[in-house]
Design an enzyme around this catalytic site. Structure first.
Site, PDB file in Angstrom:
ATOM      1  N   HIS A  28     132.611  25.636  18.685  1.00  0.00           N
ATOM      2  CA  HIS A  28     133.567  25.774  16.504  1.00  0.00           C
ATOM      3  C   HIS A  28     134.851  27.622  17.542  1.00  0.00           C
ATOM      4  CE1 HIS A  28     135.098  27.309  13.308  1.00  0.00           C
ATOM      5  NE2 HIS A  28     134.952  28.617  12.962  1.00  0.00           N
TER       6      HIS A  28
ATOM      7  N   CYS B 140     138.681  22.852  10.300  1.00  0.00           N
ATOM      8  CA  CYS B 140     138.926  22.381  11.757  1.00  0.00           C
ATOM      9  C   CYS B 140     138.188  21.231  11.961  1.00  0.00           C
ATOM     10  CB  CYS B 140     137.623  23.433  11.802  1.00  0.00           C
ATOM     11  SG  CYS B 140     137.118  24.107  13.987  1.00  0.00           S
TER      12      CYS B 140
ATOM     13  N   CYS C 204     131.878  21.376  13.131  1.00  0.00           N
ATOM     14  CA  CYS C 204     132.667  21.184  11.960  1.00  0.00           C
ATOM     15  C   CYS C 204     132.455  19.802  11.061  1.00  0.00           C
ATOM     16  CB  CYS C 204     133.615  22.161  11.694  1.00  0.00           C
ATOM     17  SG  CYS C 204     133.927  23.898  11.692  1.00  0.00           S
TER      18      CYS C 204
ATOM     19  N   CYS D 152     137.011  20.422  14.872  1.00  0.00           N
ATOM     20  CA  CYS D 152     135.588  20.343  15.811  1.00  0.00           C
ATOM     21  C   CYS D 152     134.362  19.278  15.375  1.00  0.00           C
ATOM     22  CB  CYS D 152     135.050  22.160  16.430  1.00  0.00           C
ATOM     23  SG  CYS D 152     134.115  23.146  15.713  1.00  0.00           S
TER      24      CYS D 152
ATOM     25  N   ASP E  10     142.936  36.503  27.730  1.00  0.00           N
ATOM     26  CA  ASP E  10     141.455  35.418  28.496  1.00  0.00           C
ATOM     27  C   ASP E  10     141.064  36.850  27.382  1.00  0.00           C
ATOM     28  OD1 ASP E  10     142.170  37.424  30.449  1.00  0.00           O
ATOM     29  OD2 ASP E  10     139.721  37.662  30.421  1.00  0.00           O
TER      30      ASP E  10
ATOM     31  N   ASP F 266     139.269  35.691  38.409  1.00  0.00           N
ATOM     32  CA  ASP F 266     139.741  36.968  38.804  1.00  0.00           C
ATOM     33  C   ASP F 266     139.272  37.060  40.092  1.00  0.00           C
ATOM     34  OD1 ASP F 266     137.236  38.044  39.357  1.00  0.00           O
ATOM     35  OD2 ASP F 266     137.330  37.216  36.328  1.00  0.00           O
TER      36      ASP F 266
END
Ligand SMILES: [Zn+2]
Length: 417
Positions: free
Chosen positions: A362, A332, A337, A334, A294, A120
């Site tokens: 997660h 999930c 999980c 991930c 974002d 940014d």
């Protein structure tokens, strides 16, 4: 409108590497290849070719501060399939400073991140973090929170820092006004943002390596937004951001400004909606034609023990999970999980910051997976059905649907009821 199927998209894939070589030799190091357009809404699925790797859009970009993601490592981010993340110029420009980062081969080298980075301008951080900031035509003046020294951030200085950081996408310095402010200040900020865009374009020393995005301002005033869109789209910048929203304004105003912007932005350039990260907002704004998003929300909320799930959120700290051996979300993929139960995370949260880390992993996985599913549904030509199913799962009954989302989706031909 022609819709590319999943199969056709794969057949077209080898073009990417050829395309990449061609693109890197031209002036702007960015190309947007539209893979599929939703025949009902304004949604599109694209390949955004950037210097470090292609990015599949729509995309959510996690936010890292000071070169590290709070609660997650660069390796984990890579393993989750993140193709682009954010670095904060304000923090990095103050500490450790652009000179040091330039010595480390830019922010990519410093972080050891092989994919794309977006930085940014530093302006927004200043306005939101530093109360004592003053905007003049020259730039933004503020007192360093580190040593109290007065600093002037000009468009030239912002681009110089971002050139040192070496990000794939740089943002222009804009005159940021809170979205709840009205009156002549909004008009002044919009015109100044156009003038600062020209100064940023002139200051970019690496236009062949780093893409500069313009930021559309104009507050909640449709006429001002339109003037800003007219002016900024006259400039040959590689991409556009929609700024000045997601700051506490009414959601009705929010979506109308988003859709007005995408109506007037060029089809062949990426559209980045800044500061948006709630699942419903993401899905609706994809329907309105945005490609990139974002937000600090998924990582910030993780630190408070809130895990994002298709039915909303799950508060790990809540007593009801103390003896629950299910993962956060059974569907999930991930690492959290796959390995840990709600009961374990609940117990861990009481005395170990590792719990926040597991939930952060997660939540980022949730955001990235959501956007991949959104994209796949656009490619498969079934995005409207995807939205209906998504909303049904997110809310217990249709009368819980937020009216702004119902109206926004109706504006792009999706009826929920
Ligand atoms: Zn998970």
């Amino acid at each position: 409108m022609a819709t590319t199927t999943a199969c056709e998209a794969q057949i077209n894939a080898p073009e990417n590497s050829m395309h990449l070589k061609k693109v890197l030799s031209t002036a702007s190091p960015l190309t947007l290849r539209i893979v599929a357009e939703c025949p009902v809404t304004k949604a599109r699925a694209c390949e955004l070719i950037l210097p470090h790797s292609p990015v599949s859009t729509p995309v959510f970009m996690p936010v890292g501060t000071q070169g590290t993601m709070k609660g997650i490592t660069v390796d984990q981010l890579d393993a989750l399939g993140c193709q682009i993340c954010l670095g904060n110029t304000y923090h990095l420009g103050m500490r450790p400073g652009p000179e040091l980062i330039e010595k480390a081969n830019g922010l990519h080298g410093f972080m050891n991140w092989k994919r794309n980075l977006l930085t940014d301008s530093g302006g927004f951080q200043m306005v939101s973090l530093v109360e004592l900031s003053e905007v003049t035509e020259q730039g933004v003046k503020f007192k360093s929170p580190y040593d109290g020294k007065e600093i002037l951030l000009t468009p030239e200085k912002s681009i110089s820092i971002q050139n040192s950081l070496g990000s794939d996408i740089m943002m222009q310095l804009d005159d940021v006004v809170s979205s709840t402010v009205t009156g002549p200040r909004v008009e002044e900020a919009m015109h100044r943002s156009v003038r600062w865009l020209d100064r940023c374009i002139a200051a970019n020393k690496k236009p062949h390596k780093q893409n500069l995005f313009a930021i559309i301002q104009g507050g909640l005033n449709a006429q001002l937004r339109k003037t800003c869109l007219d002016e900024m789209t006259k400039r040959d910048v590689p991409g556009f951001a929609i700024g000045g929203l997601s700051g506490g304004e009414e959601k009705d105003d929010f979506w109308r400004m988003v859709t007005l912007s995408t109506d007037h932005l060029p089809r062949e350039k990426p559209r980045y909606l800044m500061g948006v990260g709630y699942a419903v907002d993401l899905v609706v704004c994809v329907a309105l034609g945005c490609d990139m998003f974002d937000c600090v929300f998924p990582t910030r909320t993780a630190r408070f023990g809130s895990a994002l799930v298709p039915w909303g959120s799950l508060q790990v700290k809540s007593k009801q999970y103390a003896k629950d051996f299910n993962p956060i979300d059974p569907d999930c993929e991930c690492p959290t999980c796959k390995r840990h139960s709600r009961a374990y995370l609940h117990a861990l949260f009481k005395n170990d910051t590792a719990a926040m880390h597991h939930i952060t992993v997660h939540n980022i996985c949730y955001q990235l997976t959501l956007m991949r599913s959104v994209r796949q549904s656009i490619v498969d030509g079934c995005f409207p059905d995807f939205i209906r199913t998504f909303m049904k799962r997110m809310f217990s009954s249709p009368d819980q649907y937020p009216s702004w989302a119902v109206d926004a989706l109706a504006s792009v031909n999706i009826t929920l009821h």
